[in-house]
Design a protein around this motif. Structure first.
Motif, short mmCIF file in Angstrom:
data_model
loop_
_atom_site.label_atom_id
_atom_site.label_comp_id
_atom_site.label_asym_id
_atom_site.label_seq_id
_atom_site.Cartn_x
_atom_site.Cartn_y
_atom_site.Cartn_z
N TYR A 75 0.38 0.86 -27.55
CA TYR A 75 -0.22 1.00 -26.22
C TYR A 75 0.82 0.91 -25.11
O TYR A 75 0.46 0.68 -23.95
N ALA A 76 2.07 1.11 -25.43
CA ALA A 76 3.14 0.99 -24.43
C ALA A 76 2.96 1.97 -23.27
O ALA A 76 3.42 1.70 -22.16
N GLY A 77 2.30 3.07 -23.51
CA GLY A 77 2.11 4.07 -22.46
C GLY A 77 0.73 4.07 -21.85
O GLY A 77 0.30 5.06 -21.27
N VAL A 78 0.04 2.93 -21.94
CA VAL A 78 -1.31 2.82 -21.39
C VAL A 78 -1.34 1.64 -20.43
O VAL A 78 -0.96 0.53 -20.78
N VAL A 79 -1.80 1.90 -19.22
CA VAL A 79 -1.91 0.85 -18.21
C VAL A 79 -3.30 0.91 -17.58
O VAL A 79 -3.99 1.92 -17.65
N GLU A 80 -3.67 -0.20 -16.96
CA GLU A 80 -4.90 -0.26 -16.17
C GLU A 80 -4.50 -0.47 -14.72
O GLU A 80 -3.55 -1.21 -14.44
N HIS A 81 -5.18 0.18 -13.82
CA HIS A 81 -4.82 0.01 -12.42
C HIS A 81 -5.99 -0.52 -11.60
O HIS A 81 -7.15 -0.43 -11.99
N SER A 82 -5.61 -1.06 -10.45
CA SER A 82 -6.57 -1.46 -9.41
C SER A 82 -6.08 -0.87 -8.11
O SER A 82 -4.88 -0.86 -7.84
N VAL A 83 -7.01 -0.42 -7.30
CA VAL A 83 -6.67 0.10 -5.97
C VAL A 83 -7.69 -0.46 -4.98
O VAL A 83 -8.89 -0.43 -5.24
N TYR A 84 -7.18 -0.99 -3.88
CA TYR A 84 -8.03 -1.60 -2.85
C TYR A 84 -7.57 -1.11 -1.48
O TYR A 84 -6.37 -0.99 -1.24
N VAL A 85 -8.54 -0.88 -0.61
CA VAL A 85 -8.25 -0.42 0.75
C VAL A 85 -8.98 -1.34 1.73
O VAL A 85 -10.13 -1.72 1.50
N ALA A 86 -8.29 -1.70 2.80
CA ALA A 86 -8.90 -2.53 3.84
C ALA A 86 -10.16 -1.84 4.37
O ALA A 86 -10.16 -0.61 4.55
N PRO A 87 -11.22 -2.58 4.62
CA PRO A 87 -12.45 -1.96 5.11
C PRO A 87 -12.25 -1.07 6.34
O PRO A 87 -12.88 -0.02 6.46
N ALA A 89 -9.74 0.76 7.01
CA ALA A 89 -8.90 1.93 6.72
C ALA A 89 -9.55 2.90 5.74
O ALA A 89 -8.94 3.90 5.37
N ARG A 90 -10.77 2.64 5.34
CA ARG A 90 -11.42 3.49 4.34
C ARG A 90 -11.79 4.85 4.92
O ARG A 90 -12.04 5.00 6.10
N GLY A 91 -11.80 5.85 4.02
CA GLY A 91 -12.17 7.20 4.41
C GLY A 91 -11.06 7.96 5.10
O GLY A 91 -11.30 9.02 5.68
N ARG A 92 -9.84 7.46 5.03
CA ARG A 92 -8.71 8.08 5.73
C ARG A 92 -7.61 8.55 4.78
O ARG A 92 -6.50 8.82 5.21
N GLY A 93 -7.89 8.59 3.49
CA GLY A 93 -6.91 9.08 2.53
C GLY A 93 -5.95 8.04 1.99
O GLY A 93 -5.02 8.38 1.26
N VAL A 94 -6.18 6.77 2.29
CA VAL A 94 -5.28 5.71 1.85
C VAL A 94 -5.31 5.58 0.33
O VAL A 94 -4.27 5.58 -0.33
N ALA A 95 -6.50 5.48 -0.25
CA ALA A 95 -6.61 5.31 -1.70
C ALA A 95 -6.03 6.52 -2.43
O ALA A 95 -5.34 6.36 -3.45
N ARG A 96 -6.26 7.71 -1.95
CA ARG A 96 -5.73 8.90 -2.61
C ARG A 96 -4.21 8.92 -2.54
O ARG A 96 -3.53 9.26 -3.52
N ALA A 97 -3.64 8.54 -1.39
CA ALA A 97 -2.18 8.49 -1.28
C ALA A 97 -1.61 7.49 -2.28
O ALA A 97 -0.59 7.75 -2.94
N ALA A 127 -15.96 8.81 -7.33
CA ALA A 127 -15.69 10.17 -6.84
C ALA A 127 -14.19 10.36 -6.56
O ALA A 127 -13.61 11.40 -6.93
N LEU A 128 -13.57 9.39 -5.93
CA LEU A 128 -12.14 9.46 -5.65
C LEU A 128 -11.35 9.63 -6.94
O LEU A 128 -10.46 10.49 -7.03
N HIS A 129 -11.64 8.83 -7.93
CA HIS A 129 -10.90 8.90 -9.19
C HIS A 129 -11.10 10.24 -9.89
O HIS A 129 -10.15 10.81 -10.42
N GLN A 130 -12.30 10.76 -9.86
CA GLN A 130 -12.53 12.05 -10.49
C GLN A 130 -11.76 13.16 -9.76
O GLN A 130 -11.20 14.04 -10.39
N ARG A 131 -11.70 13.10 -8.43
CA ARG A 131 -10.91 14.08 -7.68
C ARG A 131 -9.42 13.97 -8.01
O ARG A 131 -8.69 14.95 -7.91
N ALA A 132 -8.98 12.78 -8.40
CA ALA A 132 -7.56 12.56 -8.73
C ALA A 132 -7.26 12.84 -10.20
O ALA A 132 -6.16 12.56 -10.67
N GLY A 133 -8.21 13.40 -10.93
CA GLY A 133 -7.96 13.79 -12.30
C GLY A 133 -8.38 12.80 -13.36
O GLY A 133 -8.09 12.99 -14.55
N PHE A 134 -9.08 11.74 -12.98
CA PHE A 134 -9.61 10.80 -13.96
C PHE A 134 -10.91 11.37 -14.52
O PHE A 134 -11.65 12.06 -13.82
#
Length: 164
Positions: A75-87, A89-97, A127-134
């Motif tokens: 599993y050396a090439g498998v990671v789990e991620h977390s992404v959080y955006v300040a309330p 700043a949401r809806g401005r492309g921060v999470a996608r960046a 929805a964000l993750h699916q747009r990013a290829g998840f």
């Protein structure tokens, strides 16, 4: 809004943990009920794959970080991620960046899978993750208790096309 993505550094700690706290308080971001102390947060995440999105004034708008899913070699090439955006700043492309930067950094390091578990009620994150290829792998039903109630988690993954 101008966004600059940079390495997540110890000087971002207070703002990162405050954003994490906001996600915890909203109730649909994590099973955690308290943000960890900075030392525990720092130790649990891979330093080369954690980033902060900064506003023009240097304020942390959001953060992303990855952790190993296992110490086993397979599993050396498998990671789990977390992404959080300040309330605010949401809806401005921060999470996608942030996602775009962590995808690039993990692929450059030979990581072939990024996974995440997201509460089904968090429609914006799904929805964000699916747009990013998840892609959705499935739903882990009643996988854990959160504030006394059983919660489901949608398991998503992004497989690197550059490596696989």
């Amino acid at each position: 809004m101008a966004i600059r993505v940079t390495a997540l550094l110890p000087e971002h700690a207070d703002q990162v943990l405050a954003i994490y706290r906001a996600g915890i308080d909203e109730g649909n971001a994590t099973f955690e009920t308290e943000p960890p102390p900075w030392q525990a947060f720092d130790a649990a995440r891979l330093p080369e794959h954690r980033f902060a999105a900064l506003g023009e004034d240097g304020t942390v708008l959001g953060w992303i970080a990855v952790s190993r899913v296992s110490d086993r070699n397979a599993y050396a090439g498998v990671v789990e991620h977390s992404v959080y955006v300040a309330p605010t700043a949401r809806g401005r492309g921060v999470a996608r960046a942030l996602l775009d930067v962590v995808i690039a950094s993990t692929e450059a390091a030979g990581i072939w899978t990024i996974q995440s578990g997201i509460f089904p009620e968090n429609a914006a994150s799904l929805a964000l993750h699916q747009r990013a290829g998840f892609r959705i792998i499935g739903t882990r039903e009643r996988v854990g208790r959160h504030h006394g109630a059983w919660r489901d988690v949608v398991l998503l993954e992004r497989r690197s096309l550059a490596i696989i």
